[in-house]
Design an enzyme around this catalytic site. Structure first.
Site, PDB file in Angstrom:
ATOM      1  N   LEU A  73       1.052  -1.170   0.044  1.00  0.00           N
ATOM      2  CA  LEU A  73      -0.036   0.022  -0.103  1.00  0.00           C
ATOM      3  C   LEU A  73       0.982   1.234   0.082  1.00  0.00           C
ATOM      4  O   LEU A  73       1.791   1.374   0.731  1.00  0.00           O
ATOM      5  CB  LEU A  73      -1.034  -0.026   1.252  1.00  0.00           C
ATOM      6  CG  LEU A  73      -1.903   1.060   1.129  1.00  0.00           C
ATOM      7  CD1 LEU A  73      -2.901   1.100   0.128  1.00  0.00           C
ATOM      8  CD2 LEU A  73      -2.689   1.008   2.613  1.00  0.00           C
ATOM      9  N   ASN A  74       0.577   2.267  -0.860  1.00  0.00           N
ATOM     10  CA  ASN A  74       1.417   3.240  -1.015  1.00  0.00           C
ATOM     11  C   ASN A  74       0.584   4.420  -0.245  1.00  0.00           C
ATOM     12  O   ASN A  74      -0.453   5.024  -0.850  1.00  0.00           O
ATOM     13  CB  ASN A  74       1.542   3.715  -2.551  1.00  0.00           C
ATOM     14  CG  ASN A  74       2.240   5.157  -2.686  1.00  0.00           C
ATOM     15  OD1 ASN A  74       2.743   5.750  -1.649  1.00  0.00           O
ATOM     16  ND2 ASN A  74       2.453   5.251  -3.836  1.00  0.00           N
ATOM     17  N   LYS A  76       1.441   7.348   0.498  1.00  0.00           N
ATOM     18  CA  LYS A  76       1.712   8.760  -0.063  1.00  0.00           C
ATOM     19  C   LYS A  76       0.819   8.827  -1.162  1.00  0.00           C
ATOM     20  O   LYS A  76       0.864  10.220  -1.726  1.00  0.00           O
ATOM     21  CB  LYS A  76       3.126   9.012  -0.605  1.00  0.00           C
ATOM     22  CG  LYS A  76       4.184   8.689   0.639  1.00  0.00           C
ATOM     23  CD  LYS A  76       5.712   8.554  -0.049  1.00  0.00           C
ATOM     24  CE  LYS A  76       6.847   8.562   1.158  1.00  0.00           C
ATOM     25  NZ  LYS A  76       8.115   8.764   0.727  1.00  0.00           N
ATOM     26  N   ASN A  97       6.709   2.233  13.828  1.00  0.00           N
ATOM     27  CA  ASN A  97       7.888   2.721  14.590  1.00  0.00           C
ATOM     28  C   ASN A  97       8.751   3.585  13.500  1.00  0.00           C
ATOM     29  O   ASN A  97       9.852   3.464  13.180  1.00  0.00           O
ATOM     30  CB  ASN A  97       8.958   1.587  15.094  1.00  0.00           C
ATOM     31  CG  ASN A  97       9.274   0.564  14.197  1.00  0.00           C
ATOM     32  OD1 ASN A  97       8.519   0.304  13.139  1.00  0.00           O
ATOM     33  ND2 ASN A  97      10.378   0.248  14.365  1.00  0.00           N
ATOM     34  N   ARG A 105       2.765  13.467   8.819  1.00  0.00           N
ATOM     35  CA  ARG A 105       3.182  13.833   7.438  1.00  0.00           C
ATOM     36  C   ARG A 105       2.513  12.764   6.266  1.00  0.00           C
ATOM     37  O   ARG A 105       2.242  13.615   5.280  1.00  0.00           O
ATOM     38  CB  ARG A 105       4.780  14.003   7.321  1.00  0.00           C
ATOM     39  CG  ARG A 105       5.359  15.064   7.804  1.00  0.00           C
ATOM     40  CD  ARG A 105       6.755  15.331   7.279  1.00  0.00           C
ATOM     41  NE  ARG A 105       7.759  14.193   7.513  1.00  0.00           N
ATOM     42  CZ  ARG A 105       8.283  13.981   8.648  1.00  0.00           C
ATOM     43  NH1 ARG A 105       8.373  14.699   9.838  1.00  0.00           N
ATOM     44  NH2 ARG A 105       9.211  12.961   8.700  1.00  0.00           N
ATOM     45  N   ALA A 139      17.480   7.504  15.260  1.00  0.00           N
ATOM     46  CA  ALA A 139      17.843   6.793  16.435  1.00  0.00           C
ATOM     47  C   ALA A 139      18.019   5.210  15.650  1.00  0.00           C
ATOM     48  O   ALA A 139      16.876   5.046  15.037  1.00  0.00           O
ATOM     49  CB  ALA A 139      16.683   6.836  17.315  1.00  0.00           C
ATOM     50  N   ASP A 170      16.577  -2.112  20.335  1.00  0.00           N
ATOM     51  CA  ASP A 170      15.748  -2.634  19.536  1.00  0.00           C
ATOM     52  C   ASP A 170      14.601  -3.530  20.330  1.00  0.00           C
ATOM     53  O   ASP A 170      13.656  -3.371  20.445  1.00  0.00           O
ATOM     54  CB  ASP A 170      16.080  -3.195  18.346  1.00  0.00           C
ATOM     55  CG  ASP A 170      16.450  -2.062  17.195  1.00  0.00           C
ATOM     56  OD1 ASP A 170      15.808  -0.948  17.078  1.00  0.00           O
ATOM     57  OD2 ASP A 170      17.204  -2.432  16.402  1.00  0.00           O
ATOM     58  N   GLY A 233      29.239  -3.778  39.374  1.00  0.00           N
ATOM     59  CA  GLY A 233      29.546  -3.064  40.447  1.00  0.00           C
ATOM     60  C   GLY A 233      30.818  -3.541  41.258  1.00  0.00           C
ATOM     61  O   GLY A 233      31.064  -3.079  42.284  1.00  0.00           O
TER      62      GLY A 233
END
Length: 400
Positions: A73-74, A76, A97, A105, A139, A170, A233
């Site tokens: 599926l596009n 845009k 993600n 947008r 990231a 991740d 530690g």
């Protein structure tokens, strides 16, 4: 014969916009728990699918996208967004993600999605979160390992910091994203309301640094941030990776009882009354002596011999294994966590199931990761009612 119980997430529909590892692991866990996970892939397919299969880089896609369905599926395109919004009306969860701001947008931000379906759970995983001054930093697992402090405490004091061999940021992010989605589904059962979820990898990994964080509050100022294979530690001893005749063995004595058991295994009863080694504090103060003592003993035997002998004495230990050994592990195969399949694209590979097991529920029947857009016909026809001609027109125009 007892009737099989339905899978825990049977009836839950997930629109999966995730990519690479972080979000894809969260939706993999949902798929393996019985959810109908529809992977919505952009033109050309999800990025991880396009990695060079000759190097083995395509195997992670197969691992993390089993039991899912795939559509192309596009988003845009105007028609693509319209189709997606029609799918949203039928969904329980949208998981993504992308970098923060991408969904807005594309015209399918959380406010738009929830306006169309108030019961919808919109789950976003990212490196640094949907808010805050780091929000728009690029990231990846490596950069979050650096930013979170993971790299600063990994390695040896005399050497530069190194990354973890595992993509832990991740996957920590993915596990927390899954947990957040489950919490939101539970809340929706009580209130009928959807919600928006924001899980950051940076946030998710912080608690795992507990031992090293504790060091920053201690009175000692001589403890390096990187302690190699010793305790973070430097408050336990023995706690290290020791040489064997054919590799290495990890050994830890978490208390004085373990130390006494180790002495028994090494046939060193003469040290049981050694005052400066009788307590954890004393052994830590004489760490080099203790590690040398243990190393001389382990080096005389194979990993298997050390392991068998110490386990018989109830000393916590494990051989340091190579990945092919782990992939062939009889325990993991007996539990059904690992098994071999003949993947339609990759051939024979070892794959994993979800580590979440529910009493009374069989593991989901395993379906290999789907080919790109393999379920276009079924989903666009069955969920949206598009006939052959309509789907052909959408393909011709590059929408699907």
């Amino acid at each position: 014969m007892t009737e099989a119980l339905p899978m825990p997430l049977e009836g839950v529909t997930v629109l999966d916009l995730t990519q690479i590892y972080n979000g894809s692991y969260a939706t993999f866990l949902m798929a393996m728990a019985g959810a109908d996970v529809i992977k919505v892939e952009p033109p050309g397919g999800e990025f991880l699918r396009r990695r060079d299969a000759r190097s083995g880089a395509a195997v992670p896609f197969a691992m993390l996208n089993a039991n899912k369905r795939s559509i192309s599926l596009n988003l845009k395109s105007d028609q693509g967004r319209d189709l997606f919004m029609q799918l949203v009306a039928e969904a329980d969860v949208v998981a993504e993600n992308y970098a923060p701001g991408v969904m807005d947008r594309l015209g399918v931000g959380s406010d738009v999605l929830q306006a169309a379906n108030p019961r919808l759970i919109v789950a976003s995983g990212s490196g640094y979160g949907q808010s805050g001054r780091y929000r728009d930093f690029p990231a990846m697992d490596l950069t979050v390992q650096a930013m979170s402090g993971v790299m600063s405490v990994t390695g040896f004091a005399e050497n530069p910091p190194v990354k973890s061999g595992a993509a832990l940021c991740d996957f920590f992010g993915g596990v927390h994203l899954y947990g957040a989605i489950m919490t939101a589904l539970y809340r929706r059962e009580r209130t009928g309301e959807g919600t928006v979820i924001d899980v950051a990898m940076l946030d998710a990994v912080y608690a795992s640094l507990a031992s090293s964080i504790g060091m920053t509050y201690g009175e000692r100022n001589d403890i390096p941030s990187r302690t190699g294979n010793r305790h973070g530690g430097l408050s336990l001893c023995p706690y290290n990776v020791y040489p064997a005749a054919d590799g290495f063995v990890a050994i830890i004595c978490n208390n004085d009882k373990h130390w006494q058991a180790l002495l028994g295994a090494m046939d060193r009863a003469d040290l049981e009354t050694c005052e400066h080694l009788s307590t954890t504090r004393g052994r830590v103060a004489h760490m080099e002596e203790v590690d040398s003592l243990v190393s001389r003993w382990t080096a005389t035997m194979t990993r298997a011999a050390v392991f068998d002998h110490l386990i018989a004495h109830r000393v916590p230990c494990a051989p340091v294994r190579e990945l092919p050994e782990v992939m062939a592990d009889e325990h993991l195969h007996e539990r059904g966590m690992l098994f071999e399949i003949d993947h339609p694209d990759l051939g024979p590979i070892t794959v994993c199931r979800s580590p979440l097991q529910f009493e009374g529920h069989a593991q989901a029947a395993y379906r290999p990761s789907p080919a790109y857009g393999a379920d276009n016909a079924a989903i666009y026809r069955d969920l949206l009612g598009l006939d052959d001609d309509e789907r052909a027109a959408l393909a011709e125009s590059g929408v699907i």
